[in-house]
Design a protein around this motif. Structure first.
Motif, PDB file in Angstrom:
ATOM      1  N   PHE A  71       0.823  -1.203   0.000  1.00 61.78           N
ATOM      2  CA  PHE A  71       0.000   0.000   0.000  1.00 61.78           C
ATOM      3  C   PHE A  71       0.859   1.256   0.000  1.00 61.78           C
ATOM      4  N   ALA A  72       0.336   2.324  -0.585  1.00 56.58           N
ATOM      5  CA  ALA A  72       0.909   3.658  -0.422  1.00 56.58           C
ATOM      6  C   ALA A  72       0.435   4.230   0.923  1.00 56.58           C
ATOM      7  N   GLY A  73       1.219   5.137   1.476  1.00 55.17           N
ATOM      8  CA  GLY A  73       0.960   5.619   2.826  1.00 55.17           C
ATOM      9  C   GLY A  73      -0.347   6.381   2.989  1.00 55.17           C
ATOM     10  N   ARG A  74      -0.646   7.313   2.065  1.00 61.13           N
ATOM     11  CA  ARG A  74      -1.840   8.154   2.207  1.00 61.13           C
ATOM     12  C   ARG A  74      -3.131   7.331   2.227  1.00 61.13           C
ATOM     13  N   PRO A  75      -3.391   6.477   1.209  1.00 60.79           N
ATOM     14  CA  PRO A  75      -4.638   5.716   1.252  1.00 60.79           C
ATOM     15  C   PRO A  75      -4.704   4.727   2.409  1.00 60.79           C
ATOM     16  N   ALA A  76      -3.570   4.163   2.798  1.00 57.94           N
ATOM     17  CA  ALA A  76      -3.576   3.237   3.932  1.00 57.94           C
ATOM     18  C   ALA A  76      -3.941   3.963   5.221  1.00 57.94           C
ATOM     19  N   ASP A  77      -3.443   5.168   5.389  1.00 51.74           N
ATOM     20  CA  ASP A  77      -3.779   5.971   6.562  1.00 51.74           C
ATOM     21  C   ASP A  77      -5.274   6.253   6.609  1.00 51.74           C
ATOM     22  N   VAL A  78      -5.865   6.627   5.476  1.00 50.45           N
ATOM     23  CA  VAL A  78      -7.302   6.886   5.414  1.00 50.45           C
ATOM     24  C   VAL A  78      -8.090   5.626   5.748  1.00 50.45           C
ATOM     25  N   MET A  79      -7.657   4.503   5.209  1.00 50.66           N
ATOM     26  CA  MET A  79      -8.340   3.238   5.457  1.00 50.66           C
ATOM     27  C   MET A  79      -8.325   2.881   6.937  1.00 50.66           C
ATOM     28  N   MET A  80      -7.176   3.002   7.586  1.00 53.45           N
ATOM     29  CA  MET A  80      -7.082   2.622   8.987  1.00 53.45           C
ATOM     30  C   MET A  80      -7.840   3.599   9.884  1.00 53.45           C
ATOM     31  N   THR A  81      -7.875   4.866   9.516  1.00 53.03           N
ATOM     32  CA  THR A  81      -8.698   5.817  10.267  1.00 53.03           C
ATOM     33  C   THR A  81     -10.168   5.435  10.175  1.00 53.03           C
ATOM     34  N   LEU A  82     -10.628   5.042   8.985  1.00 51.71           N
ATOM     35  CA  LEU A  82     -12.011   4.608   8.806  1.00 51.71           C
ATOM     36  C   LEU A  82     -12.305   3.371   9.657  1.00 51.71           C
ATOM     37  N   PHE A  83     -11.403   2.424   9.666  1.00 49.35           N
ATOM     38  CA  PHE A  83     -11.639   1.195  10.427  1.00 49.35           C
ATOM     39  C   PHE A  83     -11.617   1.457  11.933  1.00 49.35           C
ATOM     40  N   CYS A  84     -10.743   2.358  12.381  1.00 53.72           N
ATOM     41  CA  CYS A  84     -10.751   2.740  13.803  1.00 53.72           C
ATOM     42  C   CYS A  84     -12.064   3.444  14.168  1.00 53.72           C
ATOM     43  N   ALA A  85     -12.496   4.362  13.315  1.00 50.45           N
ATOM     44  CA  ALA A  85     -13.710   5.122  13.590  1.00 50.45           C
ATOM     45  C   ALA A  85     -14.941   4.218  13.651  1.00 50.45           C
ATOM     46  N   ASN A  86     -14.920   3.116  12.910  1.00 47.76           N
ATOM     47  CA  ASN A  86     -16.018   2.158  12.929  1.00 47.76           C
ATOM     48  C   ASN A  86     -15.931   1.168  14.078  1.00 47.76           C
ATOM     49  N   GLY A  87     -14.794   1.146  14.773  1.00 49.49           N
ATOM     50  CA  GLY A  87     -14.612   0.160  15.820  1.00 49.49           C
ATOM     51  C   GLY A  87     -14.226  -1.212  15.310  1.00 49.49           C
ATOM     52  N   PHE A  88     -13.844  -1.321  14.046  1.00 51.59           N
ATOM     53  CA  PHE A  88     -13.388  -2.600  13.500  1.00 51.59           C
ATOM     54  C   PHE A  88     -11.994  -2.957  14.014  1.00 51.59           C
ATOM     55  N   VAL A  89     -11.185  -1.940  14.240  1.00 50.09           N
ATOM     56  CA  VAL A  89      -9.832  -2.135  14.772  1.00 50.09           C
ATOM     57  C   VAL A  89      -9.642  -1.170  15.937  1.00 50.09           C
ATOM     58  N   THR A  90      -8.664  -1.473  16.767  1.00 53.09           N
ATOM     59  CA  THR A  90      -8.252  -0.592  17.848  1.00 53.09           C
ATOM     60  C   THR A  90      -6.777  -0.271  17.651  1.00 53.09           C
ATOM     61  N   ARG A  91      -6.314   0.762  18.329  1.00 53.98           N
ATOM     62  CA  ARG A  91      -4.911   1.153  18.214  1.00 53.98           C
ATOM     63  C   ARG A  91      -4.310   1.258  19.600  1.00 53.98           C
ATOM     64  N   GLU A  92      -3.175   0.618  19.785  1.00 51.90           N
ATOM     65  CA  GLU A  92      -2.392   0.722  21.009  1.00 51.90           C
ATOM     66  C   GLU A  92      -1.051   1.332  20.625  1.00 51.90           C
ATOM     67  N   GLY A  93      -0.883   2.615  20.950  1.00 51.22           N
ATOM     68  CA  GLY A  93       0.274   3.336  20.433  1.00 51.22           C
ATOM     69  C   GLY A  93       0.143   3.445  18.929  1.00 51.22           C
ATOM     70  N   ASP A  94       1.137   2.938  18.208  1.00 52.56           N
ATOM     71  CA  ASP A  94       1.094   2.963  16.742  1.00 52.56           C
ATOM     72  C   ASP A  94       0.618   1.655  16.141  1.00 52.56           C
ATOM     73  N   VAL A  95       0.296   0.679  16.977  1.00 52.73           N
ATOM     74  CA  VAL A  95      -0.014  -0.672  16.497  1.00 52.73           C
ATOM     75  C   VAL A  95      -1.527  -0.884  16.442  1.00 52.73           C
TER      76      VAL A  95
END
Length: 344
Positions: A59-83
């Motif tokens: 993945f390229a950085g920009r779209p991957a960042d948007v994707m992970m923000t969307l998944f965090c906002a939906n509660g599909f993933v969580t973040r501990e620090g940068d992980v």
């Protein structure tokens, strides 16, 4: 048709109508990750930071960042620090081996054009074409065409009739006199500011394909005596001087980090000492875990432009790098807000 009054905002709530449009592509991004990439199954076994996700999937950085923000906002993933980790709901409904997996439910939509677009955008970082306009033209190149520019500018003007007055009424601009509206499109935001702040005059600075459109619209709104238009390329020439207010309204989100840095630095150089920078946009929260409607809108921007919705923290870092100080932020209307910063 009722005349446009830029000193008035509607009493009813616009959010549902706006959110359907702004979140239109978010489901396609989820579908691409769930069905085509089986992303959530991989993440369950491999909690990872953004760099590791990009390396594994290419993945390229920009779209991957948007994707992970969307998944965090939906509660599909969580973040501990940068992980990033798969959440409990992600394990229940997005993991391939789960008895409640929704992958088969989404699979019937896997061939939607926008879903397929996301696979290319994620891997290349380059935007897809805007709304099917022309397969050879992303949004930035399409805006060079007068017919497309007219259509797109009209769409953004329609939005600005609500958002412009809401922004203007959230600000105290009594000590300022001259506004430069950078990438100002039809001039709806410049007109909104001068309508609500009688001491202000303004210049709309945008590309040549928009100049005539802007002059016509400003005259229709009745502000041709206080708002003029100057054509130019904000990325290829210095911004004009003599202004103590600079506005970027729904502009920076169309560009990647290098261009945002370039524009903020150009504003700092051109803005009068003691002047103020206004960024009017949809903002991601500082922790990049929401709000969900803005994360969904960011997915649309990531698909069709070179940008995304930036977080309040990202904008503060970028503007500080340029030299700005003294930040404030307030919400306005329809999931938007305005950030201000000063030039010492």
């Amino acid at each position: 048709m009722e005349a446009t009054d830029l000193r008035r905002i509607p009493s009813s709530d616009p959010l549902r109508a706006y959110r359907y449009r702004d979140g239109l592509y978010a489901a396609d991004l989820v579908t691409a990750a769930l069905v085509h990439l089986d992303f959530f199954t991989w993440l369950a076994a491999n909690p990872s930071d953004l760099a590791a996700i990009c390396r594994h999937f290419g993945f390229a950085g920009r779209p991957a960042d948007v994707m992970m923000t969307l998944f965090c906002a939906n509660g599909f993933v969580t973040r501990e620090g940068d992980v990033f980790h798969l959440s409990d709901s992600g394990r229940d409904f997005l993991l391939a081996s789960s008895p409640w997996s929704l992958a088969p439910y989404y699979r019937s939509l896997k061939d939607r054009p926008v879903t397929k677009d996301y696979l290319k955008v994620l891997s290349t970082g380059k935007p897809a074409n805007w709304g099917g306009y022309d397969e050879s033209a992303d949004w930035h190149r399409a805006m060079e065409d007068e017919a497309f520019a007219r259509q797109f500018t009209a769409a953004m003007d329609c939005r600005g009739v609500l958002m412009g007055p809401a922004m203007a009424q959230a600000l105290d601009l009594s000590r300022f006199s001259r506004l430069l509206d950078i990438g100002g499109g039809s001039g709806i935001y410049a007109c909104s500011l001068v309508a609500n702040h009688p001491k202000l005059s303004a210049t709309v600075f945008d590309q040549f394909s928009v100049e005539k459109i802007a002059r016509t619209r400003i005259a229709e709104l009745g502000y041709a005596d206080r708002v003029d238009v100057r054509a130019g390329d904000m990325l290829k020439e210095e911004l004009p001087g003599g202004y103590d207010l600079h506005l970027y309204s729904n502009v920076l989100h169309d560009w990647d980090l290098p261009e945002v840095r370039q524009l903020l630095a150009a504003s700092f150089r051109a803005l009068a000492p003691g002047g103020m920078l206004l960024i009017h946009d949809a903002f991601i929260d500082a922790d990049k875990c929401g709000p969900l409607p803005v994360a969904e809108y960011s997915a649309l921007l990531m698909h069709s432009t070179q940008g995304k919705c930036y977080s309040t923290a990202e904008y503060e870092v970028l503007a500080t790098e340029a030299g700005f100080r003294g930040f404030s932020f307030r919400t306005t209307a329809a999931d938007r807000g305005v950030m201000t910063a000063g030039k010492p």
